[in-house]
Motif scaffolding. Structure first.
Motif, PDB file in Angstrom:
ATOM      1  N   MET A   1     -27.719 -35.822 -12.408  1.00 25.71           N
ATOM      2  CA  MET A   1     -27.108 -37.291 -13.041  1.00 25.71           C
ATOM      3  C   MET A   1     -27.077 -38.222 -12.044  1.00 25.71           C
ATOM      4  N   ASN A   2     -27.334 -39.430 -12.324  1.00 25.98           N
ATOM      5  CA  ASN A   2     -27.365 -40.696 -11.561  1.00 25.98           C
ATOM      6  C   ASN A   2     -26.042 -41.367 -11.735  1.00 25.98           C
ATOM      7  N   SER A   3     -25.202 -40.852 -11.113  1.00 26.91           N
ATOM      8  CA  SER A   3     -23.655 -41.826 -11.261  1.00 26.91           C
ATOM      9  C   SER A   3     -22.859 -41.986  -9.774  1.00 26.91           C
ATOM     10  N   PRO A   4     -22.135 -43.161  -9.638  1.00 25.59           N
ATOM     11  CA  PRO A   4     -21.659 -42.969  -8.202  1.00 25.59           C
ATOM     12  C   PRO A   4     -20.429 -42.388  -8.350  1.00 25.59           C
ATOM     13  N   THR A   5     -20.079 -41.965  -9.222  1.00 21.31           N
ATOM     14  CA  THR A   5     -18.647 -41.242  -9.250  1.00 21.31           C
ATOM     15  C   THR A   5     -18.613 -39.797  -8.903  1.00 21.31           C
ATOM     16  N   TYR A   6     -19.847 -39.089  -8.635  1.00 26.91           N
ATOM     17  CA  TYR A   6     -19.835 -37.824  -8.405  1.00 26.91           C
ATOM     18  C   TYR A   6     -20.323 -37.449  -6.841  1.00 26.91           C
ATOM     19  N   LEU A   7     -19.747 -36.486  -6.095  1.00 31.33           N
ATOM     20  CA  LEU A   7     -20.063 -36.149  -4.986  1.00 31.33           C
ATOM     21  C   LEU A   7     -20.988 -35.003  -5.284  1.00 31.33           C
ATOM     22  N   ALA A   8     -20.570 -33.992  -6.224  1.00 30.19           N
ATOM     23  CA  ALA A   8     -21.270 -32.882  -6.297  1.00 30.19           C
ATOM     24  C   ALA A   8     -20.963 -32.341  -7.805  1.00 30.19           C
ATOM     25  N   GLY A   9     -21.591 -31.224  -8.103  1.00 28.48           N
ATOM     26  CA  GLY A   9     -21.396 -30.708  -9.418  1.00 28.48           C
ATOM     27  C   GLY A   9     -21.746 -29.222  -9.432  1.00 28.48           C
ATOM     28  N   VAL A  10     -21.072 -28.532 -10.473  1.00 29.05           N
ATOM     29  CA  VAL A  10     -21.671 -27.160 -10.625  1.00 29.05           C
ATOM     30  C   VAL A  10     -22.383 -27.028 -12.070  1.00 29.05           C
ATOM     31  N   TRP A  11     -23.276 -26.424 -11.919  1.00 30.55           N
ATOM     32  CA  TRP A  11     -24.311 -26.173 -13.157  1.00 30.55           C
ATOM     33  C   TRP A  11     -24.282 -24.698 -13.773  1.00 30.55           C
ATOM     34  N   ASP A  12     -23.389 -24.544 -14.696  1.00 26.31           N
ATOM     35  CA  ASP A  12     -23.376 -23.283 -15.241  1.00 26.31           C
ATOM     36  C   ASP A  12     -24.366 -22.948 -16.437  1.00 26.31           C
ATOM     37  N   THR A  13     -25.139 -22.041 -16.180  1.00 25.82           N
ATOM     38  CA  THR A  13     -26.263 -21.815 -17.104  1.00 25.82           C
ATOM     39  C   THR A  13     -26.139 -20.727 -18.081  1.00 25.82           C
ATOM     40  N   ARG A  14     -24.952 -19.815 -17.499  1.00 19.35           N
ATOM     41  CA  ARG A  14     -24.920 -18.787 -18.392  1.00 19.35           C
ATOM     42  C   ARG A  14     -23.554 -18.746 -19.217  1.00 19.35           C
ATOM     43  N   GLY A  15     -22.628 -19.410 -18.635  1.00 17.42           N
ATOM     44  CA  GLY A  15     -21.190 -18.980 -19.236  1.00 17.42           C
ATOM     45  C   GLY A  15     -20.779 -20.223 -20.167  1.00 17.42           C
ATOM     46  N   THR A  16     -21.793 -21.018 -20.513  1.00 13.80           N
ATOM     47  CA  THR A  16     -21.448 -22.323 -21.539  1.00 13.80           C
ATOM     48  C   THR A  16     -22.861 -22.515 -22.430  1.00 13.80           C
ATOM     49  N   ALA A  17     -22.242 -22.918 -23.426  1.00 11.11           N
ATOM     50  CA  ALA A  17     -23.337 -23.428 -24.554  1.00 11.11           C
ATOM     51  C   ALA A  17     -22.928 -24.939 -25.091  1.00 11.11           C
ATOM     52  N   LEU A  18     -23.989 -25.567 -25.596  1.00  7.44           N
ATOM     53  CA  LEU A  18     -23.499 -26.836 -26.650  1.00  7.44           C
ATOM     54  C   LEU A  18     -23.817 -26.102 -27.941  1.00  7.44           C
ATOM     55  N   VAL A  19     -22.810 -26.649 -28.836  1.00  5.50           N
ATOM     56  CA  VAL A  19     -23.059 -26.453 -30.156  1.00  5.50           C
ATOM     57  C   VAL A  19     -23.168 -27.823 -30.877  1.00  5.50           C
ATOM     58  N   GLN A  20     -23.568 -27.943 -32.142  1.00  4.10           N
ATOM     59  CA  GLN A  20     -23.304 -28.932 -33.096  1.00  4.10           C
ATOM     60  C   GLN A  20     -22.137 -28.456 -34.054  1.00  4.10           C
ATOM     61  N   PRO A  21     -21.051 -29.178 -33.769  1.00  8.00           N
ATOM     62  CA  PRO A  21     -19.887 -28.765 -34.472  1.00  8.00           C
ATOM     63  C   PRO A  21     -20.057 -28.645 -36.029  1.00  8.00           C
ATOM     64  N   ALA A  22     -20.545 -29.736 -36.393  1.00  7.05           N
ATOM     65  CA  ALA A  22     -20.677 -29.755 -38.044  1.00  7.05           C
ATOM     66  C   ALA A  22     -21.626 -28.713 -38.246  1.00  7.05           C
ATOM     67  N   ALA A  23     -22.605 -28.447 -37.810  1.00  4.79           N
ATOM     68  CA  ALA A  23     -23.626 -27.463 -38.134  1.00  4.79           C
ATOM     69  C   ALA A  23     -22.892 -25.984 -38.012  1.00  4.79           C
ATOM     70  N   LEU A  24     -22.217 -26.046 -36.940  1.00  7.74           N
ATOM     71  CA  LEU A  24     -21.549 -24.693 -36.899  1.00  7.74           C
ATOM     72  C   LEU A  24     -20.433 -24.446 -38.164  1.00  7.74           C
TER      73      LEU A  24
END
Ligand SMILES: Cc1cc2nc3c(=O)[nH]c(=O)nc-3n(C[C@H](O)[C@H](O)[C@H](O)COP(=O)(O)OP(=O)(O)OC[C@H]3O[C@@H](n4cnc5c(N)ncnc54)[C@H](O)[C@@H]3O)c2cc1C
Length: 218
Positions: A1-24
């Motif tokens: 992600m190209n942002s001046p506000t971040y020094l670092a981040g953690v990418w959690d590929t197993r513990g999270t998911a994105l949903v479309q709430p209306a479809a849910l």
């Protein structure tokens, strides 16, 4: 992600998911109906009372008898009155940008379309939509005296201005982008910031409350 506000981040590929709430929500409703559940929208319940072999649910214009009741009323006043002091309706707000052009998409990087949250106490959460808009929300948490809840509170220009300001601090390369959608709503903030569960009326009524805005993804 190209942002001046971040020094670092953690990418959690197993513990999270994105949903479309209306479809849910629509998918859950369809699954319930396939199992024979009858859904009665726009039917407010005004109270519960124990009966010898079940529960009487008072409606605005009648009563309904049930063997058991499951309550999922979120930020709305709990039908089990003793639970009301444990949650407060706190309003949370979201902005959505116009679709990003190919150049704007390239300028923010975000190669894997992850859901993102920063780790501030008052945090922002954001995602890309299927048509490459950025949904950007969080930070403000607005409480109205006396547990106030009104449809008018779903819009709050001061919060929208603050969110837009924070958005451009995070993505200054998107200066000038327009926000096409803005909305808000109450979340069932629990005094312990942690969901709680229990039963009432001799075990015939079950409730789950206090998800503090994480009902969809917790
Ligand atoms: C702006 C915003 C952004 C959010 N972002 C996220 C996010 O990124 N991730 C996340 O996980 N969560 C998020 N949330 C929180 C999430 O949307 C909610 O917590 C979730 O939708 C609550 O689902 P629910 O089914 O528990 O309650 P609701 O969807 O509120 O459903 C409760 C239902 O109960 C009904 N009801 C209440 N009282 C009665 C009564 N007496 N009689 C009959 N019906 C009644 C209501 O009409 C309503 O339909 C956000 C919330 C807002 C407002």
């Amino acid at each position: 992600m190209n942002s001046p506000t971040y020094l670092a981040g953690v990418w959690d590929t197993r513990g999270t998911a994105l949903v479309q709430p209306a479809a849910l929500a629509w998918g859950l409703a369809a699954a319930c109906e396939r199992l024979g559940v009858r859904i009665a929208e726009r039917t407010p319940a005004t109270g519960l009372a124990a009966e010898a072999d079940g529960v009487r649910v008072r409606l605005q214009d009648g009563v309904l008898r049930a063997d058991r009741v499951a309550l999922g009323t979120s930020a709305f006043p709990a039908l089990v009155r003793r639970l009301r002091p444990y949650t407060v309706p706190v309003y949370d707000y979201v902005l959505v940008t116009e679709p990003l052009s190919a150049a704007e998409r390239a300028a923010v990087l975000w190669r894997n379309r992850q859901g993102v949250a920063d780790s501030g106490n008052q945090f922002h959460y954001y995602r890309l939509t299927a048509d490459d808009r950025i949904l950007w929300g969080g930070y403000d948490a607005i409480y109205h005296f006396g547990r106030g809840q009104r449809a008018a509170y779903d819009q709050r220009p001061a919060t929208f201005a603050r969110l837009a300001d924070h958005f451009l601090t995070t993505f200054p390369q998107l200066e000038g982008i327009a926000f096409s959608h803005r909305w808000g709503g109450a979340i069932d903030t629990c005094s312990r910031f942690c969901a709680f569960f229990g039963t009432a009326l001799r075990g015939r009524v079950a409730y789950a409350l206090g998800y503090t805005g994480l009902d969809v993804d917790s």
